[in-house]
Motif scaffolding. Structure first.
Motif, PDB file in Angstrom:
ATOM      1  N   GLU A 153       0.668  -0.986  -0.281  1.00  0.00           N
ATOM      2  CA  GLU A 153       0.098   0.175  -0.486  1.00  0.00           C
ATOM      3  C   GLU A 153       0.639   1.206   0.181  1.00  0.00           C
ATOM      4  O   GLU A 153       1.387   1.661   1.296  1.00  0.00           O
TER       5      GLU A 153
ATOM      6  N   HIS B 207      -4.628   1.267  -2.355  1.00  0.00           N
ATOM      7  CA  HIS B 207      -4.343   1.058  -3.817  1.00  0.00           C
ATOM      8  C   HIS B 207      -2.922   0.533  -3.378  1.00  0.00           C
ATOM      9  O   HIS B 207      -2.497   0.472  -2.302  1.00  0.00           O
TER      10      HIS B 207
ATOM     11  N   CYS C 168       0.062  -1.998  -4.833  1.00  0.00           N
ATOM     12  CA  CYS C 168       1.187  -2.078  -6.235  1.00  0.00           C
ATOM     13  C   CYS C 168       2.240  -4.058  -5.904  1.00  0.00           C
ATOM     14  O   CYS C 168       2.507  -3.964  -4.868  1.00  0.00           O
TER      15      CYS C 168
ATOM     16  N   CYS D  69      -0.156  -1.426 -10.320  1.00  0.00           N
ATOM     17  CA  CYS D  69      -1.200  -0.503  -9.621  1.00  0.00           C
ATOM     18  C   CYS D  69      -2.861  -1.240  -9.302  1.00  0.00           C
ATOM     19  O   CYS D  69      -3.473  -1.040 -10.520  1.00  0.00           O
TER      20      CYS D  69
ATOM     21  N   ASP E 178      -6.704  -0.121  -7.172  1.00  0.00           N
ATOM     22  CA  ASP E 178      -7.716   0.700  -7.160  1.00  0.00           C
ATOM     23  C   ASP E 178      -8.744  -0.295  -6.048  1.00  0.00           C
ATOM     24  O   ASP E 178      -9.574  -0.773  -7.053  1.00  0.00           O
TER      25      ASP E 178
END
Length: 749
Positions: A684, A719, A721, A734, A736
């Motif tokens: 995150e 979020h 990644c 990434c 969301d």
């Protein structure tokens, strides 16, 4: 890593590469004269020959030993072999028995006991801080000198030393850590930790030109017959690993576990604090309005921003005292621990109903004319400026029943140094100071509350470590009143070894001038403040005034429900700070810190080990050792620059661009390999702790891609990644992830 890993998946690092867990073997020889020698893995480290009691000493010749006697016994650590010497005076008889205990099942520690077969009345003068000495270690010759550090002052601070010149301080100089900083190896190959075990407030370190050692503190007027004082010498192979091993041994003796960083709602969450240096410390920001009128509006403002402060802290401004308060927060002693009508006209229960959150509440030294002395049946020791109940367990058990309806979950005992220094009985009665802390802790625990220590001496931390209720302590000075109050790493090394979470004081989250509050500021490094608070493993407590909070920065620390995304263990000074070649100014001037977390991922070399590395120097070259990683294993990790988002392989030496405040913050990320494809889970990226185990339950490459198990909160967007290697280049991917309800879900990259 060079210290203890939180989960077993890193056995290859801990055992196979560095092998630190069991420390190093201590050897002991004791001569008939009482002279002793201590070796570490066969090499001479310490020797000693001084013994003192009752104003007499071995060096003066008026304290004589009998022949050492061998025996077997058992204590809280298990079975031991003891060598005991009885020390006598020609006319007074036996005054002290000194015993060396060694343990076959744990050859990395030696325990020293002072036992007093008869009462010792202090009818003599001494220039030392202790009136008895054992063990008394000889000062080393120049060619045998060792580096050392110990902790001193209130908010105990690390201070470097040499054994040839080590000196204690008032209620400080403990624990004494000995090592060789000239050794260029990282981690340090060998180290020793020396401290008291039982009755830490009754003991004191002591030294002169010939020796350094420990014994019963010099201020005690009488040592009762049968009194036993224990000390421990514990070995280890790295500074962090050795400190943790020492702490584990003490906690095993006390029968105490380290606290859960998510023990309850207060420990788990961001909260709003009103401590010294903050906006609402002795200021409401509104003319002719009480706190009762102002604080509900502040809470409504927080709610409007969507910042879920799940606890609040009230400082000393709410209760009556017998004198004024100076700019540093000191001054009068508490006369009645309840709300002044000028602050909360409707009382404590009424403000709790309006705020509706758990409370941390501050207290200070007890007044000599408090209502408790005037109106309650408890007898008191009364000195010139402060007082203490003569039966602390009875008093505190009653005291903690008096806060019904307050929402009190954590009791903050501040001005501990003042209470100790101003109540004579805490200094002259051998057991009273430890009983004070014991009674407070037992009373809090019986009422279902925890304790935060504030302004403790190093000996207070040693004593408090025995008690389950003492979960955390302030690790630095007051906000805006100490230039390095953000730098908790060195003190954390001491606290967390003993299972005490290091709390960084509250802070301003924004660079705004906070006009109308106690402290205007501005804060020029709010990221550093918030980052250190998050990495501490304790609470995170912004103190901004209404309409001045930086909500975005505050939420870098937490989930949408206010739960802090913490590392698995608190931040600590890097191992490299203890190597002269890498930190020539010593560990007390080295601000390279790291913390860690571990996300379950069986295919990673480190099995999910993440390191969060901070340096206050913008030009600092980042070494794998600063993250707790052996240099030869660096190829198993990536380095993620938290500020720029740059991702690169972790090399032997790494250049990391600083953030806008001028410090470096980077995350060391493990690499995983699946069917020839390399992946790295970053986590995150808009949170300080990118891979918190509170958030991520697993992260693993599979035949489907890269799979992540995420715990999200209702109405929260996370979020996330990862990085994927292609032709030697790492590309960041990434997503969301939005949550309608609080649940764990799986996503695939």
């Amino acid at each position: 890593i060079f210290s203890d890993f939180p989960i077993p998946m890193v056995l290859c690092l801990v055992f196979g590469v560095i092998g630190l867990v069991h420390g190093q073997k201590l050897g002991l020889t004791v001569q008939d004269s009482g002279k002793f020698d201590i070796t570490l893995d066969g090499s001479q480290w310490l020797s000693g020959s001084e013994y003192m009691v009752g104003g007499h000493s071995a060096s003066a010749g008026d304290l004589t030993p009998n022949k050492p006697a061998a025996s077997q016994g058992q204590d809280k650590w298990g079975e031991y072999s003891a060598t005991t010497i009885k020390w006598s005076h020609a006319t007074k008889g036996e005054l002290m028995h000194t015993s060396f205990r060694t343990y076959n099942h744990d050859p990395s520690m030696i325990v020293f006991e002072q036992y007093f077969p008869q009462q010792i009345v202090k009818d003599f003068n001494t220039s030392l801080s202790a009136q008895t000495i054992f063990p008394g270690f000889d000062r080393p010759a120049a060619d045998k000198d060792l580096d050392c550090f110990s902790y001193h002052g209130v908010f105990p601070k690390l201070k470097s030393c040499q054994l040839s010149t080590y000196a204690e301080s008032h209620q400080g100089g403990v624990p004494l850590v000995m090592y060789n900083a000239s050794d260029s190896a990282v981690p340090i190959k060998g180290m020793l930790v020396f401290s008291a075990v039982n009755y830490p407030k009754a003991h004191h370190m002591a030294s002169n030109k010939a020796f350094f050692g420990a014994g019963v503190k010099a201020t005690v007027t009488e040592i009762p017959s049968g009194w036993s004082q224990l000390f421990i010498l514990s070995s280890g192979q790295s500074i962090q690993g050795g400190m943790n091993s020492w702490g584990k041994r003490l906690l095993a003796f006390y029968g105490k576990q380290k606290p859960d960083l998510y023990l309850d709602l207060t420990h788990s969450t961001i909260g709003f604090w009103t401590d010294n240096g903050g906006y609402y410390h002795y200021a409401t920001g509104a003319k002719n309005e009480t706190y009762e009128e102002v604080l509900p509006r502040v809470k409504a403002y927080h709610d409007s921003l969507g910042v879920p402060f799940r606890h609040w802290q009230f400082d000393s401004w709410f209760y009556p005292k017998d004198g004024g308060v100076d700019p540093g927060g000191g001054g009068g002693a508490v006369t009645n621990w309840t709300a002044m009508p000028s602050v909360f006209p409707s009382g404590m229960a009424a403000i709790q109903q309006k705020l509706g959150v758990p409370m941390v509440m501050h207290n200070r030294q007890w007044s000599t004319h408090s209502d408790y002395i005037k109106n309650e049946p408890f007898p008191w020791y009364i000195s010139q400026k402060a007082a203490m109940a003569k039966d602390p367990p009875a008093f505190f058990e009653w005291f903690f029943t008096q806060q019904q309806g307050w929402g009190l979950t954590m009791y903050e005992q501040d001005w501990m140094c003042t209470e100790y220094d101003e109540v004579q009985a805490l200094q002259t009665n051998i057991s009273m100071a430890d009983l004070w802390l014991e009674g407070m802790a037992e009373g809090a625990e019986k009422s279902g509350r925890s304790i935060q220590y504030c302004m403790p001496y190093p000996n207070d931390i040693l004593s408090g470590a025995q008690h389950k209720a003492v979960t955390n302590a302030r690790a630095t000075g007051d906000y805006f009143h100490a230039t390095d109050q953000w730098a908790i790493g060195a003190t954390s090394l001491y606290y967390w070894a003993l299972g005490i979470i290091p709390f960084k004081d509250g802070f301003y989250s924004s660079t705004n001038k906070q006009v109308g509050g106690q402290t205007v500021g501005p804060e020029t490094n709010p990221d550093r403040e918030a980052l250190m608070a998050t990495l501490s493993g304790a609470m995170v407590g912004p103190m901004d005034g209404i309409h001045l909070l930086n909500a975005t920065r505050t939420m870098y620390s937490a989930r949408a429900d206010g739960y802090i995304l913490k590392p698995d263990a608190p931040v600590a000074t890097s191992e490299t700070c203890f190597v002269k070649a890498l930190a020539p100014d010593g560990p007390d001037h080295c601000y390279i810190f790291h913390a860690s977390s571990s996300v379950p991922m069986p295919t990673a070399y480190s099995a999910g080990y993440y390191s969060y590395v901070y340096s206050d120097q913008a030009s600092q070259t980042i070494l794998p050792a600063m993250a707790g990683i052996p240099a030869k294993q660096s190829s198993s990790f990536l380095l993620y620059n938290w500020y720029s988002g740059e991702l690169s392989p972790l090399g032997a030496e790494n250049t990391v661009a600083p953030g806008y405040e001028g410090h470096i913050y980077a995350v060391v990320v493990p690499i995983q390999n699946f069917s020839g494809q390399k992946w790295a889970f970053i986590g995150e990226t808009n949170k300080f702790v990118t891979a918190s185990t509170l958030r991520f339950k697993s992260a693993e490459p599979t035949s489907k891609g890269y799979t992540v198990q995420i715990l999200g909160i209702a109405q929260e967007t996370v979020h996330v990644c990862v990085a994927k290697e292609s032709a030697g280049v790492w590309n960041k991917l990434c997503k969301d992830v939005s949550f309608k309800t609080t649940t764990t879900t799986e996503i695939v990259f």
